[in-house]
Design a protein around this motif. Structure first.
Motif, PDB file in Angstrom:
ATOM      1  N   ARG A 188      14.037   1.274   4.910  1.00  0.00           N
ATOM      2  CA  ARG A 188      13.191   2.470   5.010  1.00  0.00           C
ATOM      3  C   ARG A 188      13.727   3.441   6.047  1.00  0.00           C
ATOM      4  O   ARG A 188      13.738   4.652   5.830  1.00  0.00           O
ATOM      5  CB  ARG A 188      11.756   2.082   5.340  1.00  0.00           C
ATOM      6  N   ARG A 224       7.408   3.971  -5.896  1.00  0.00           N
ATOM      7  CA  ARG A 224       7.034   2.564  -6.015  1.00  0.00           C
ATOM      8  C   ARG A 224       7.574   1.941  -7.301  1.00  0.00           C
ATOM      9  O   ARG A 224       6.902   1.193  -7.984  1.00  0.00           O
ATOM     10  CB  ARG A 224       5.526   2.387  -5.905  1.00  0.00           C
ATOM     11  N   PRO A 275       7.670  -1.501  -2.959  1.00  0.00           N
ATOM     12  CA  PRO A 275       7.051  -1.892  -1.696  1.00  0.00           C
ATOM     13  C   PRO A 275       5.622  -2.366  -1.921  1.00  0.00           C
ATOM     14  O   PRO A 275       4.912  -1.840  -2.776  1.00  0.00           O
ATOM     15  CB  PRO A 275       7.064  -0.604  -0.857  1.00  0.00           C
ATOM     16  N   ARG A 276       5.207  -3.347  -1.152  1.00  0.00           N
ATOM     17  CA  ARG A 276       3.831  -3.844  -1.259  1.00  0.00           C
ATOM     18  C   ARG A 276       2.887  -2.850  -0.612  1.00  0.00           C
ATOM     19  O   ARG A 276       3.198  -2.237   0.393  1.00  0.00           O
ATOM     20  CB  ARG A 276       3.697  -5.197  -0.584  1.00  0.00           C
ATOM     21  N   ARG A 277       1.735  -2.748  -1.203  1.00  0.00           N
ATOM     22  CA  ARG A 277       0.716  -1.839  -0.692  1.00  0.00           C
ATOM     23  C   ARG A 277      -0.442  -2.676  -0.174  1.00  0.00           C
ATOM     24  O   ARG A 277      -0.896  -3.605  -0.831  1.00  0.00           O
ATOM     25  CB  ARG A 277       0.242  -0.910  -1.801  1.00  0.00           C
ATOM     26  N   LEU A 278      -0.906  -2.348   0.993  1.00  0.00           N
ATOM     27  CA  LEU A 278      -2.035  -3.033   1.598  1.00  0.00           C
ATOM     28  C   LEU A 278      -3.144  -2.013   1.807  1.00  0.00           C
ATOM     29  O   LEU A 278      -2.944  -1.000   2.488  1.00  0.00           O
ATOM     30  CB  LEU A 278      -1.640  -3.652   2.945  1.00  0.00           C
ATOM     31  N   LEU A 279      -4.279  -2.260   1.203  1.00  0.00           N
ATOM     32  CA  LEU A 279      -5.437  -1.390   1.390  1.00  0.00           C
ATOM     33  C   LEU A 279      -6.327  -2.013   2.444  1.00  0.00           C
ATOM     34  O   LEU A 279      -6.742  -3.171   2.314  1.00  0.00           O
ATOM     35  CB  LEU A 279      -6.210  -1.220   0.077  1.00  0.00           C
ATOM     36  N   ARG A 335      -2.775  -1.268  10.734  1.00  0.00           N
ATOM     37  CA  ARG A 335      -2.433   0.124  10.446  1.00  0.00           C
ATOM     38  C   ARG A 335      -1.047   0.509  10.942  1.00  0.00           C
ATOM     39  O   ARG A 335      -0.494   1.475  10.475  1.00  0.00           O
ATOM     40  CB  ARG A 335      -3.464   1.052  11.066  1.00  0.00           C
TER      41      ARG A 335
END
Length: 187
Positions: A5, A118, A170-174, A186
């Motif tokens: 990244r 993504r 990429p993994r997404r975290l909500l 965060r």
């Protein structure tokens, strides 16, 4: 993924000059990083982003990367870390010039686009005596389309070796809520 990244961010925000991309394509024995790790070398030949070792090889790779940018000829490096640093490993690193993206796109800006959208993709790095450059293939629902070649298509050479890396989205975290345990998530 964090190094990648940072590399992609630099390539997208600093589009007016070429880079050298160093890819760890093969390891034997003990190594700090695994194949697929990357290091981006700035045209000054001293500044780098990313790591391919525990810090032992980066200066030499940066020096050689500056030459790759200047001459425009890819290079393959082998490091026997047993002799140099007392580690029990052998690393093969492929260095290639990535042209400036000021007038369009290059391999890194195309890869950054896939990551931003993504999308999963496959990175193919032909290395060896032929001196080819990285190729990016996007894979959408099983359909593969070659999207980037930094050199013209050509027939493979008999002595060519290929490193292939699948790059999932990429993994997404909500995060829902705002308690004190959320702050570390965060960052």
């Amino acid at each position: 993924m964090q190094d990648l990244r940072r590399i992609l961010n630099a390539a997208v925000t600093q589009r007016d000059h070429p880079w050298c991309l160093a890819t760890l394509v093969r390891t034997q024995g003990s190594s700090y990083r695994q194949p697929g790790a990357r290091l981006l070398v700035h045209p000054d030949g001293r500044s780098t982003i990313g790591f391919l070792s525990a810090g032992c090889l980066e200066d030499e790779i940066a020096r050689q990367g500056g030459e790759v940018i200047w001459l425009g000829v890819p290079r393959q490096l082998s490091f026997d870390t047993r002799r140099l640093y007392g580690c029990d490993g052998n690393l093969t690193v492929y260095l290639e010039k990535i042209p400036a993206a000021a007038q369009g796109e290059n391999f890194l800006t195309q890869l950054a686009g896939c990551v931003a959208r993504r999308e999963s993709c496959q990175i193919i790095v032909p290395y060896g005596a032929c001196g080819a450059s990285a190729i990016l293939e996007e894979s959408l629902d099983g359909y593969q389309e070659e999207t980037v070649r930094t050199r013209m298509p050509r027939a493979p050479f008999a002595d060519e070796e290929i490193f292939t890396q699948a790059l999932p989205p990429p993994r997404r975290l909500l995060v829902i809520g705002d308690g004190p345990e959320v702050a570390p998530l965060r960052s």
